[in-house]
Design a protein around this motif. Structure first.
Motif, mmCIF file in Angstrom:
data_model
loop_
_atom_site.group_PDB
_atom_site.id
_atom_site.type_symbol
_atom_site.label_atom_id
_atom_site.label_comp_id
_atom_site.label_asym_id
_atom_site.label_seq_id
_atom_site.Cartn_x
_atom_site.Cartn_y
_atom_site.Cartn_z
ATOM 1 N N UNK A 1 0.853 -1.184 0.000
ATOM 2 C CA UNK A 1 0.000 0.000 0.000
ATOM 3 C C UNK A 1 0.891 1.236 0.000
ATOM 4 N N UNK A 2 0.763 2.055 -1.032
ATOM 5 C CA UNK A 2 1.536 3.291 -1.146
ATOM 6 C C UNK A 2 0.642 4.462 -0.762
ATOM 7 N N UNK A 3 1.107 5.273 0.187
ATOM 8 C CA UNK A 3 0.313 6.395 0.685
ATOM 9 C C UNK A 3 1.021 7.723 0.450
ATOM 10 N N UNK A 4 0.244 8.705 0.039
ATOM 11 C CA UNK A 4 0.697 10.094 -0.001
ATOM 12 C C UNK A 4 -0.274 10.896 0.857
ATOM 13 N N UNK A 5 0.255 11.559 1.882
ATOM 14 C CA UNK A 5 -0.579 12.363 2.785
ATOM 15 C C UNK A 5 -0.041 13.790 2.763
ATOM 16 N N UNK A 6 -0.942 14.752 2.632
ATOM 17 C CA UNK A 6 -0.539 16.151 2.450
ATOM 18 C C UNK A 6 -1.338 17.060 3.393
ATOM 19 N N UNK A 7 -0.645 17.993 4.025
ATOM 20 C CA UNK A 7 -1.302 19.026 4.842
ATOM 21 C C UNK A 7 -0.891 20.401 4.324
ATOM 22 N N UNK A 8 -1.896 21.220 4.004
ATOM 23 C CA UNK A 8 -1.636 22.568 3.527
ATOM 24 C C UNK A 8 -1.496 23.526 4.714
ATOM 25 N N UNK A 9 -1.462 24.844 4.405
ATOM 26 C CA UNK A 9 -1.322 25.852 5.441
ATOM 27 C C UNK A 9 -2.665 26.261 6.029
ATOM 28 N N UNK A 10 -2.624 27.226 6.954
ATOM 29 C CA UNK A 10 -3.834 27.684 7.636
ATOM 30 C C UNK A 10 -4.862 28.208 6.637
ATOM 31 N N UNK A 11 -6.103 27.820 6.846
ATOM 32 C CA UNK A 11 -7.181 28.324 6.006
ATOM 33 C C UNK A 11 -7.523 29.766 6.372
ATOM 34 N N UNK A 12 -7.524 30.079 7.660
ATOM 35 C CA UNK A 12 -7.887 31.421 8.133
ATOM 36 C C UNK A 12 -6.791 31.937 9.074
ATOM 37 N N UNK B 1 2.533 22.436 4.918
ATOM 38 C CA UNK B 1 2.985 22.216 6.289
ATOM 39 C C UNK B 1 3.678 20.872 6.468
ATOM 40 N N UNK B 2 3.153 19.840 5.825
ATOM 41 C CA UNK B 2 3.760 18.520 5.963
ATOM 42 C C UNK B 2 3.338 17.655 4.789
ATOM 43 N N UNK B 3 4.269 16.809 4.357
ATOM 44 C CA UNK B 3 3.999 15.810 3.328
ATOM 45 C C UNK B 3 4.574 14.489 3.821
ATOM 46 N N UNK B 4 3.798 13.431 3.684
ATOM 47 C CA UNK B 4 4.221 12.102 4.141
ATOM 48 C C UNK B 4 4.127 11.115 2.987
ATOM 49 N N UNK B 5 5.218 10.391 2.740
ATOM 50 C CA UNK B 5 5.220 9.285 1.799
ATOM 51 C C UNK B 5 5.395 8.000 2.597
ATOM 52 N N UNK B 6 4.507 7.041 2.399
ATOM 53 C CA UNK B 6 4.571 5.827 3.190
ATOM 54 C C UNK B 6 4.348 4.580 2.375
ATOM 55 N N UNK B 7 4.963 3.481 2.832
ATOM 56 C CA UNK B 7 4.799 2.176 2.219
ATOM 57 C C UNK B 7 4.403 1.185 3.303
ATOM 58 N N UNK B 8 3.334 0.427 3.055
ATOM 59 C CA UNK B 8 2.880 -0.610 3.981
ATOM 60 C C UNK B 8 2.884 -1.937 3.232
ATOM 61 N N UNK B 9 3.623 -2.905 3.764
ATOM 62 C CA UNK B 9 3.779 -4.182 3.066
ATOM 63 C C UNK B 9 3.312 -5.327 3.953
ATOM 64 N N UNK B 10 2.602 -6.274 3.352
ATOM 65 C CA UNK B 10 2.093 -7.412 4.094
ATOM 66 C C UNK B 10 3.085 -8.560 4.120
ATOM 67 N N UNK C 1 7.948 5.107 6.391
ATOM 68 C CA UNK C 1 7.441 6.403 5.961
ATOM 69 C C UNK C 1 8.419 7.524 6.238
ATOM 70 N N UNK C 2 8.180 8.662 5.565
ATOM 71 C CA UNK C 2 9.032 9.835 5.737
ATOM 72 C C UNK C 2 8.182 11.090 5.723
ATOM 73 N N UNK C 3 8.376 11.944 6.755
ATOM 74 C CA UNK C 3 7.611 13.183 6.903
ATOM 75 C C UNK C 3 8.488 14.397 6.655
ATOM 76 N N UNK C 4 7.863 15.473 6.175
ATOM 77 C CA UNK C 4 8.577 16.740 6.021
ATOM 78 C C UNK C 4 8.922 17.335 7.376
ATOM 79 N N UNK C 5 7.981 17.301 8.330
ATOM 80 C CA UNK C 5 8.207 17.876 9.659
ATOM 81 C C UNK C 5 9.321 17.109 10.362
#
Length: 304
Positions: free
Chosen positions: A64-75, A91-100, A110-114
């Motif tokens: 399972x390949x995941x891309x997770x993204x968080x943008x900046x403040x809306x307000x 704000x943060x980007x995460x690339x992840x691999x899940x293997x059975x 996984x690897x995070x920007x933060x």
């Protein structure tokens, strides 16, 4: 105190929902014929909600390949039209691999920007909810370690850059429309994070999540987390992470769009340091994309 009361109320509501939905769950199970063998119940659509993981597992030899993204403040002072309500900022980007490794044992990388955090986790489905309700709950255990290899100025030694997490994910599908999970969690940072006087190296937290089905392939997901820490208090500028999202399954993809008051994606970072408030406009848009790859060798049937 207010946070603890809110958390207690959530758990109390969970018990009430269980009582109300038991008949619906029983009705669902009763539709199975007597000759059918009990099978594990798919409690969630994905291995991840807004803030954290679920009890769902990746099957043997699948990735399972995941891309997770968080943008900046809306307000707030850092949001608004000048940043396209946060879209211009990341704000943060995460690339992840899940293997059975097997149907009940997964390895996650996984690897995070933060913090430039790299993390490795092992996930084991100790107990699975079954279709005959002989096992009414799913319990999945997660243990992981993370490192911030490039933060040499802040953390002088490699050991000081390490963090650890241990979780017990406990979930139940009460009916076709409702799934709930709680996750007692332990976090340890070899160097207290953030680097404030009085911060602890280790603390416990509790996460609570729910998925409400709205159609065959879509649902609303809710996430909340509370660190039990004398340091991580509202008086010190910290806030409990909260998230709400809309999840949709499209073939081999699961796509989630969400809004949350935390910028960090990894639970090691998110539970350790969340200082963003909804009341200040410090909430942001995010999304998660999951794509499954099957490496099981399938033999083709030959005509006789």
């Amino acid at each position: 105190m207010k946070k603890s009361i809110a958390l207690l109320a959530f758990l109390t509501a969970t018990v009430a929902v269980k009582a109300q939905t038991k008949s619906a769950a029983d009705s669902l199970m009763a539709t199975m014929s007597a000759g059918d063998k009990p099978v594990p119940v798919a409690i969630f659509k994905s291995t991840r909600l807004v803030l954290g993981k679920t009890t769902e597992m990746i099957k043997k030899n699948e990735l399972n390949f995941q891309i997770i993204h968080r943008f900046g403040d809306i307000a707030g002072t850092n949001g608004g039209g000048s940043t396209a309500f946060g879209i211009d900022r990341v704000n943060d980007v995460f690339f992840g691999f899940e293997y059975g490794l097997s149907d009940r044992v997964n390895v996650n990388l996984g690897r995070s920007t933060v913090g430039q955090l790299v993390q490795l986790e092992l996930k084991w489905a100790a107990i699975q909810q079954t279709s005959d309700d002989a096992s009414p709950l799913a319990v999945t255990l997660v243990g992981g370690a993370g490192a911030k290899p490039y933060q040499t100025a802040t953390f002088p030694t490699f050991s000081s850059r390490l963090s650890y997490i241990a979780q017990a994910l406990i979930a139940r599908k009460f009916s076709q429309s409702l799934s709930i999970q709680i996750a007692p969690t332990y976090v340890r940072n070899n160097t207290p994070f953030p680097l404030f006087v009085g911060n602890e190296q280790a603390f416990f937290a509790l996460q609570a999540s729910a998925r409400i089905k709205v159609s065959k392939r879509a649902g609303i997901i809710l996430d909340y987390a509370h660190p039990f820490s004398n340091f991580r208090t509202t008086a010190n500028g910290f806030e409990d992470p909260i998230g709400i999202g809309y999840e949709i399954e499209t073939g081999g993809h699961v796509f989630t769009v969400n809004v949350t008051n935390t910028n960090a994606i990894s639970e090691m970072n998110m539970l350790s340091n969340n200082q963003y408030r909804f009341s200040k406009g410090q909430y942001r848009l995010g999304f998660t994309i999951s794509r499954m790859f099957d490496f099981n060798h399938k033999t083709k049937k030959t005509k006789e």
